[in-house]
Design an enzyme around this catalytic site. Structure first.
Site, PDB file in Angstrom:
ATOM      1  N   SER A  87      65.808  89.456  50.936  1.00  0.00           N
ATOM      2  CA  SER A  87      64.930  90.030  49.920  1.00  0.00           C
ATOM      3  C   SER A  87      65.653  90.086  48.565  1.00  0.00           C
ATOM      4  O   SER A  87      66.030  89.055  48.028  1.00  0.00           O
ATOM      5  CB  SER A  87      64.426  91.404  50.360  1.00  0.00           C
TER       6      SER A  87
ATOM      7  N   ASP B 160      54.023  87.036  54.150  1.00  0.00           N
ATOM      8  CA  ASP B 160      54.794  87.713  53.106  1.00  0.00           C
ATOM      9  C   ASP B 160      54.152  87.445  51.750  1.00  0.00           C
ATOM     10  O   ASP B 160      53.964  86.281  51.379  1.00  0.00           O
ATOM     11  CB  ASP B 160      56.231  87.193  53.123  1.00  0.00           C
TER      12      ASP B 160
ATOM     13  N   HIS C 237      56.986  90.758  55.252  1.00  0.00           N
ATOM     14  CA  HIS C 237      58.284  90.858  54.608  1.00  0.00           C
ATOM     15  C   HIS C 237      59.216  91.719  55.467  1.00  0.00           C
ATOM     16  O   HIS C 237      58.808  92.756  55.982  1.00  0.00           O
ATOM     17  CB  HIS C 237      58.150  91.473  53.212  1.00  0.00           C
TER      18      HIS C 237
END
Length: 394
Positions: free
Chosen positions: A234, A340, A370
């Site tokens: 991320s 995502d 995610h």
């Protein structure tokens, strides 16, 4: 009734938080609270909602303010939802208070334990900035002198949350070390807004310099300096990408440490115009867009917007340095899933890399969400297999 030990409980709570927080990191430009949904992710991970009246249309982007060294002025009128969702409180000086009970950490342990396949320890890098690393060593490597490939890992959390000591990241790195038989070095970098970008980039690059010095006993004894991969999840994927570009200017200075590639796991990138995956996620109950607004506001340099290169690396066709990545033969793997909201951005970055001749590989899967690779062991093993492939082919 099943009894869970303290460490298991902490890991479970951290997984809930990381799934809820980092899934929406991209959304720099919206303050909509999605409607309730019956998605599996929502049911399994207990998404919480704050009662509030929000516009049903997609809001226009707002310009960041420049006050108290922050892009977001906490003292003026603002939506409390993202603060409540993230379990943080804004302070008048532009800093934030993170409610500690929602962000547990676990200590490193170099005690041999049959229930753990790796041992770990923390090493301070810069006491002035309180930056450090947590090193993970496979237990099976303790009794031999085999040199292990080095993985430098960078955790996620929107640049503003979490730690190398957060249970979800600690456990990910411990498993990575044992499954791939590698030496993992997880970096504790400074968080925004107290230290805005590029502070995190600088800290991770400084960690690379620390690794190459080989002064730590574990790094010197077990590390194979000729095989180093940068891995980030991320926001950590964003950091890894930018640190990779910085490292191009210091290839000789980093020797004997040799970077061979980077793995960007659901990297957090943004941009001015919304993408299809972002528009489709407006009403997703696990993607409150106001949270993404706040995270970008707190992370980017003062006065910067979503058109900044830290946010959108595809501006102008990408960095001129990508030609160096190609010439050095560094791999770049982009990992994502179509569940995502960031997936369209990740695909664009991958396509940009390919267009610039970089040895770019992708691992794009159906479904998911995610942070799925932190939570789902099957998905996680796919990433581990890809990293192992890179080391094997170098």
């Amino acid at each position: 009734m099943i009894q869970l030990n303290t460490e298991t409980k902490l890991t479970f709570y951290a997984l809930i938080l990381i799934c809820l927080v980092t899934i929406q990191f991209y959304f720099y430009e919206n303050d909509h609270i999605p409607a309730k949904s019956s998605s599996k992710f929502t049911n399994d991970y207990h998404v919480h909602h704050i009662n509030s009246t929000q516009p049903s249309k997609i809001p226009e982007k707002s310009s960041p303010t420049n006050k108290n060294n922050t892009n977001f002025d906490h003292t003026k009128s603002f939506d409390p939802f993202p603060y409540q969702f993230l379990h943080i409180a804004g302070n008048p000086d532009g800093t934030i208070t993170r409610l500690k009970e929602f962000f547990p950490t676990i200590p490193a342990s170099n005690n041999i334990d049959l229930n753990s396949h790796s041992i770990s320890k923390d090493v301070l890098i810069d006491p002035r900035k309180n930056t450090w690393v947590r090193i993970f060593l496979p237990q099976k490597s303790i009794k031999n002198s085999k040199k292990l490939p080095i993985v430098v890992f960078v955790h996620g959390g929107g640049f503003i949350l979490y730690s190398a000591a957060s249970p979800v990241f600690h456990n990910f790195c411990a498993e990575l070390a044992s499954q791939l038989d590698v030496l993992v070095i997880s970096v504790e970098y400074r968080l925004a807004p107290e230290n805005r970008l590029p502070a995190a980039y600088e800290d991770v690059f400084e960690a690379l310099l620390w690794v190459k010095d080989g002064k730590n006993e574990w790094v010197k004894k077990y590390g194979n300096f000729s095989k180093c991969i940068l891995v980030g999840q991320s926001a950590g994927g964003n950091i890894v990408y930018n640190v990779m570009l910085t490292a191009l200017d210091f290839v000789n200075d980093l020797k004997p440490l040799t970077i061979v590639g980077s793995v960007l796991i659901q990297p957090a990138f943004g941009g001015i115009e919304r993408t299809g995956s972002e528009l489709r996620s407006v009403n997703d109950p696990v993607t409150p867009l106001a949270v993404g607004d706040l995270m970008w506001d707190l992370a980017l340099p003062v006065g910067a917007g979503s058109g900044h290169e830290f946010c959108d690396p595809t501006i102008g066709g990408g960095s001129d340095k990508l030609g160096w990545v190609r010439e050095l033969g560094w791999w770049v793997v982009v990992v994502g899933c179509d569940g995502d909201p960031l997936i369209d951005r990740q695909i664009r970055v991958f396509e940009m890399l390919k267009k610039n001749g970089v040895i770019a590989k992708s691992l794009f899967t159906k479904g998911g969400y995610h942070s799925v690779y932190l939570v789902d062991p099957v998905q996680r093993r796919q990433i581990f297999a890809y990293i192992e492939k890179i080391f094997r082919e170098i």
